[in-house]
Structure formats: C-alpha cells, structure tokens
Design a protein around this motif. Sequence first.
Motif, short mmCIF file in Angstrom:
data_model
loop_
_atom_site.label_atom_id
_atom_site.label_comp_id
_atom_site.label_asym_id
_atom_site.label_seq_id
_atom_site.Cartn_x
_atom_site.Cartn_y
_atom_site.Cartn_z
N LEU A 66 0.83 -1.21 0.00
CA LEU A 66 0.00 0.00 0.00
C LEU A 66 0.86 1.26 0.00
O LEU A 66 0.57 2.22 -0.72
CB LEU A 66 -0.95 0.00 1.20
N ARG A 67 1.91 1.25 0.80
CA ARG A 67 2.81 2.41 0.82
C ARG A 67 3.45 2.62 -0.56
O ARG A 67 3.59 3.75 -1.03
CB ARG A 67 3.90 2.23 1.88
N SER A 68 3.80 1.53 -1.21
CA SER A 68 4.37 1.62 -2.55
C SER A 68 3.35 2.20 -3.54
O SER A 68 3.70 3.05 -4.37
CB SER A 68 4.82 0.23 -3.00
N GLU A 69 2.11 1.74 -3.44
CA GLU A 69 1.07 2.26 -4.33
C GLU A 69 0.82 3.74 -4.09
O GLU A 69 0.61 4.51 -5.03
CB GLU A 69 -0.23 1.46 -4.15
N LEU A 70 0.81 4.16 -2.83
CA LEU A 70 0.65 5.58 -2.52
C LEU A 70 1.80 6.38 -3.10
O LEU A 70 1.60 7.46 -3.69
CB LEU A 70 0.53 5.79 -1.01
N ALA A 71 3.03 5.87 -2.97
CA ALA A 71 4.20 6.55 -3.53
C ALA A 71 4.09 6.64 -5.05
O ALA A 71 4.37 7.68 -5.65
CB ALA A 71 5.48 5.83 -3.13
N ASN A 72 3.64 5.56 -5.69
CA ASN A 72 3.47 5.55 -7.14
C ASN A 72 2.38 6.52 -7.59
O ASN A 72 2.35 6.92 -8.76
CB ASN A 72 3.14 4.15 -7.64
N SER A 73 1.49 6.88 -6.66
CA SER A 73 0.42 7.84 -6.97
C SER A 73 0.84 9.27 -6.69
O SER A 73 0.05 10.19 -6.80
CB SER A 73 -0.83 7.51 -6.14
N GLY A 74 2.09 9.45 -6.27
CA GLY A 74 2.62 10.79 -6.06
C GLY A 74 2.56 11.29 -4.62
O GLY A 74 2.82 12.46 -4.37
N ILE A 75 2.21 10.42 -3.69
CA ILE A 75 2.16 10.84 -2.28
C ILE A 75 3.52 10.55 -1.66
O ILE A 75 3.94 9.40 -1.57
CB ILE A 75 1.04 10.10 -1.53
N GLU A 76 4.20 11.61 -1.25
CA GLU A 76 5.53 11.47 -0.67
C GLU A 76 5.47 10.66 0.62
O GLU A 76 4.50 10.73 1.37
CB GLU A 76 6.12 12.84 -0.40
N SER A 77 6.51 9.90 0.88
CA SER A 77 6.54 9.03 2.07
C SER A 77 6.36 9.83 3.35
O SER A 77 5.77 9.33 4.31
CB SER A 77 7.83 8.22 2.11
N SER A 78 6.80 11.08 3.37
CA SER A 78 6.65 11.91 4.58
C SER A 78 5.19 12.27 4.83
O SER A 78 4.84 12.69 5.94
CB SER A 78 7.48 13.18 4.46
#
Length: 84
Positions: A66-78
């Motif tokens: 899920l974190r990877s998918e959020l990152a791929n959607s442009g949401i920075e890890s921070s």
Amino acid sequence: NGKTTLVKLLLGELEPTEGEVVRHRGARFAIVNQHHADQIDLTMTPLQFIRTKAPGDGSEAWERFLRSELANSGIESSLVDTPA
C-alpha cells in the motif's frame, strides 16, 4: 445531460421509468466524485484511508504494498502517515 442518472441506473441506485436496464454480469462500475472532500475523511492519513478501501490481509507485506502504491500515486513518504 443525464450522465449521473445513467451511472445511477447502471449501479442499480435508480430504477428506470421506462424500459429496462440490462447489465453484463461481469461488468463492474464505480463512481469517482469530482469533489474528493465528499469521499475522503480528512482526519485520516492516506495510509489509513487506503486501508479502509483495500484492507488486504493486514500483514506487513500488504502495508509495504500500500505504501508503494501511494508513492506511485505521487504521495511522498513523509505524507503517508500525516492526516490531511
């Protein structure tokens, strides 16, 4: 011009006043509201919100996915663990 009515007919949220609606049994429909605030609990973090939509098996591997998918959607890890 009837777009919302058509989608609601396809989703079964409305019944036709005339005729019938025939849906292919394998068809899948979804509505994505153009006003995101209507659909998103702004007190939740992006990760919490996506978990409500895709709970998976609750494993650490699923959370990494899920974190990877959020990152791929442009949401920075921070921002993944920061409420809106």
